[in-house]
Design an enzyme around this catalytic site. Sequence first.
Site, PDB file in Angstrom:
ATOM      1  N   GLU A 130      39.129  38.752  36.223  1.00  0.00           N
ATOM      2  CA  GLU A 130      40.219  38.653  37.193  1.00  0.00           C
ATOM      3  C   GLU A 130      41.395  37.861  36.624  1.00  0.00           C
ATOM      4  O   GLU A 130      42.530  38.058  37.034  1.00  0.00           O
ATOM      5  CB  GLU A 130      39.701  37.965  38.472  1.00  0.00           C
ATOM      6  CG  GLU A 130      39.881  38.820  39.708  1.00  0.00           C
ATOM      7  CD  GLU A 130      39.248  38.222  40.955  1.00  0.00           C
ATOM      8  OE1 GLU A 130      38.584  38.977  41.663  1.00  0.00           O
ATOM      9  OE2 GLU A 130      39.407  37.019  41.224  1.00  0.00           O
TER      10      GLU A 130
ATOM     11  N   HIS B 262      16.337  45.896  24.606  1.00  0.00           N
ATOM     12  CA  HIS B 262      15.557  47.127  24.710  1.00  0.00           C
ATOM     13  C   HIS B 262      16.295  48.201  25.505  1.00  0.00           C
ATOM     14  O   HIS B 262      15.722  49.240  25.814  1.00  0.00           O
ATOM     15  CB  HIS B 262      14.197  46.816  25.333  1.00  0.00           C
ATOM     16  CG  HIS B 262      13.385  45.884  24.470  1.00  0.00           C
ATOM     17  ND1 HIS B 262      12.383  46.314  23.640  1.00  0.00           N
ATOM     18  CD2 HIS B 262      13.484  44.546  24.274  1.00  0.00           C
ATOM     19  CE1 HIS B 262      11.881  45.277  22.976  1.00  0.00           C
ATOM     20  NE2 HIS B 262      12.535  44.190  23.349  1.00  0.00           N
TER      21      HIS B 262
ATOM     22  N   LYS C  19      41.563  47.754  48.739  1.00  0.00           N
ATOM     23  CA  LYS C  19      41.528  47.339  50.145  1.00  0.00           C
ATOM     24  C   LYS C  19      42.496  48.176  50.968  1.00  0.00           C
ATOM     25  O   LYS C  19      42.161  48.636  52.062  1.00  0.00           O
ATOM     26  CB  LYS C  19      41.887  45.856  50.292  1.00  0.00           C
ATOM     27  CG  LYS C  19      40.871  44.922  49.677  1.00  0.00           C
ATOM     28  CD  LYS C  19      41.276  43.474  49.899  1.00  0.00           C
ATOM     29  CE  LYS C  19      40.413  42.538  49.078  1.00  0.00           C
ATOM     30  NZ  LYS C  19      40.929  41.182  49.027  1.00  0.00           N
TER      31      LYS C  19
HETATM   32  O1  PA5 Z   1      38.915  35.062  43.065  1.00  0.00           O
HETATM   33  C1  PA5 Z   1      39.343  35.613  44.065  1.00  0.00           C
HETATM   34  O2  PA5 Z   1      40.427  35.342  44.518  1.00  0.00           O
HETATM   35  C2  PA5 Z   1      38.502  36.632  44.819  1.00  0.00           C
HETATM   36  O3  PA5 Z   1      37.383  37.051  44.160  1.00  0.00           O
HETATM   37  C3  PA5 Z   1      38.081  36.015  46.122  1.00  0.00           C
HETATM   38  O4  PA5 Z   1      37.301  34.900  45.840  1.00  0.00           O
HETATM   39  C4  PA5 Z   1      37.270  36.980  46.967  1.00  0.00           C
HETATM   40  O5  PA5 Z   1      37.997  38.153  47.168  1.00  0.00           O
HETATM   41  C5  PA5 Z   1      36.944  36.354  48.314  1.00  0.00           C
HETATM   42  O6  PA5 Z   1      38.106  35.984  48.979  1.00  0.00           O
HETATM   43  P1  PA5 Z   1      38.060  35.042  50.242  1.00  0.00           P
HETATM   44  O7  PA5 Z   1      37.470  33.765  49.839  1.00  0.00           O
HETATM   45  O8  PA5 Z   1      39.477  34.917  50.679  1.00  0.00           O
HETATM   46  O9  PA5 Z   1      37.214  35.744  51.281  1.00  0.00           O
END
Ligand code: PA5
Length: 434
Positions: A283, A304, A418
């Site tokens: 990310e 394996h 989303k």
């Molecule tokens: O790192 C990030 O921003 C995402 O992976 C969020 O942690 C994830 O989408 C969860 O978001 P939230 O904590 O707002 O529910």
Amino acid sequence: MSNIKLETLNAVTAAQLDAIGADAAAAVKTLDTASGAGNDFLGWTDLPERTDSKLLDEINDVARELRNTCDTVVCIGIGGSYLGAKFVIESLSGNFAAMEPGRIGAPKVIFAGQNISEDYLFELSALLRNRRFGIIVISKSGTTTEPAIAFRILKEQLEQQEGRETAAQRIVAITDAKRGALRTLATREGYRTFVIEDNVGGRFSVLTPVGLLPIAVAGFNISALVNGARDMHARCSAGDDIAATYAAARNILYRNGKKIEILVNYCPKLHFLGEWWKQLYGESEGKDGKGIFPASVDFSTDLHSMGQMIQQGERTIFETVVSVDNVEHNLVIPEDKDDLDGLNYIAGKHVDYVNKMAEKGTLMAHLDGGVPNLRIELPRISENVLGQLIYFFERACGISGYMLGVNPFNQPGVEDYKRNMFTLLEKPGYGPAK
Ligand code: PA5
């Protein structure tokens, strides 16, 4: 004192590290002076120092209360709101902890809201029917669909099983200080809450209450975890910046066509380290058409299945091996008078000795096969060592992102699926699917 080792083996040469030294130093400066893109999300950098005993005591108090009232605690969250806790708890727990029944005083911590599987939620709900359970619901935004669905279902079940008042005492919400649906609900229902600071992104939040509360409920020492992170921060600040070295080595490898990094472990308890690390790096770096693709394997298991690909597939891979020096238990391979399996040549040896030889042999084979290896050596798996490792990877990630020329602290691409999902679901404001 920090005692994790980083070895670059022959993956990169000293001359290559020297040549890229100025770029690495510039990225370190950008991070340390908060002068780069995403600098409003650097709250994690001094978080270990800012986490005082008052906050740790509050977390431990709430954890103790959940431990004293629940045999099971369901931790609801997704992405950065669950992977850190899952990784630390699994790393520190017994391999078969999941099969032991939870009990008051040592509740089972299980996770939900990290998928939208009807069967998962149905089966979880059935499991909880005869349990005294509590819920830690974690969402920074307070609006994420996956945890919201799980929370709606499990909150209703808890209220039906225990009554609304008791349910409210067994629910803890971790969310934004002011905004979001979860904050509103927590205020209305009187849940205990902890805050996720605005300037700490989800994937950097394991050392906030997001990770610390579930880890404390599972019975682990969160002070030692935070102290480990402090130790690593102090070490890097004092000039032994192994995070910068790791970032520089990755950057050299990437520039030389190694587009895939595989995080390797030889210890099944570290499986979720790989999952947490993949989110952190994926990310943070995968944007603007750039980024090393982060993958992970559990060896020797995956030798394996994935071993062939790594040994002889396209030469775009490098590995970072996380090796654990000392195991917790002793187990020796017994002598057998018939020796039908031909194992008597290692009778009397520890199982871990064989594991270490598998690690050495694989390292040699992969180096021969053109897969550069970096190696991180942990003295053992403990709260302190995991705290060090977390801070090491977080800091290296920030430096590495700046060396790559991206903003390591945003994630604009995560929104695309989303939008489509909401359109298909005909969520108000998104219109019907075309
Ligand atoms: O790192 C990030 O921003 C995402 O992976 C969020 O942690 C994830 O989408 C969860 O978001 P939230 O904590 O707002 O529910």
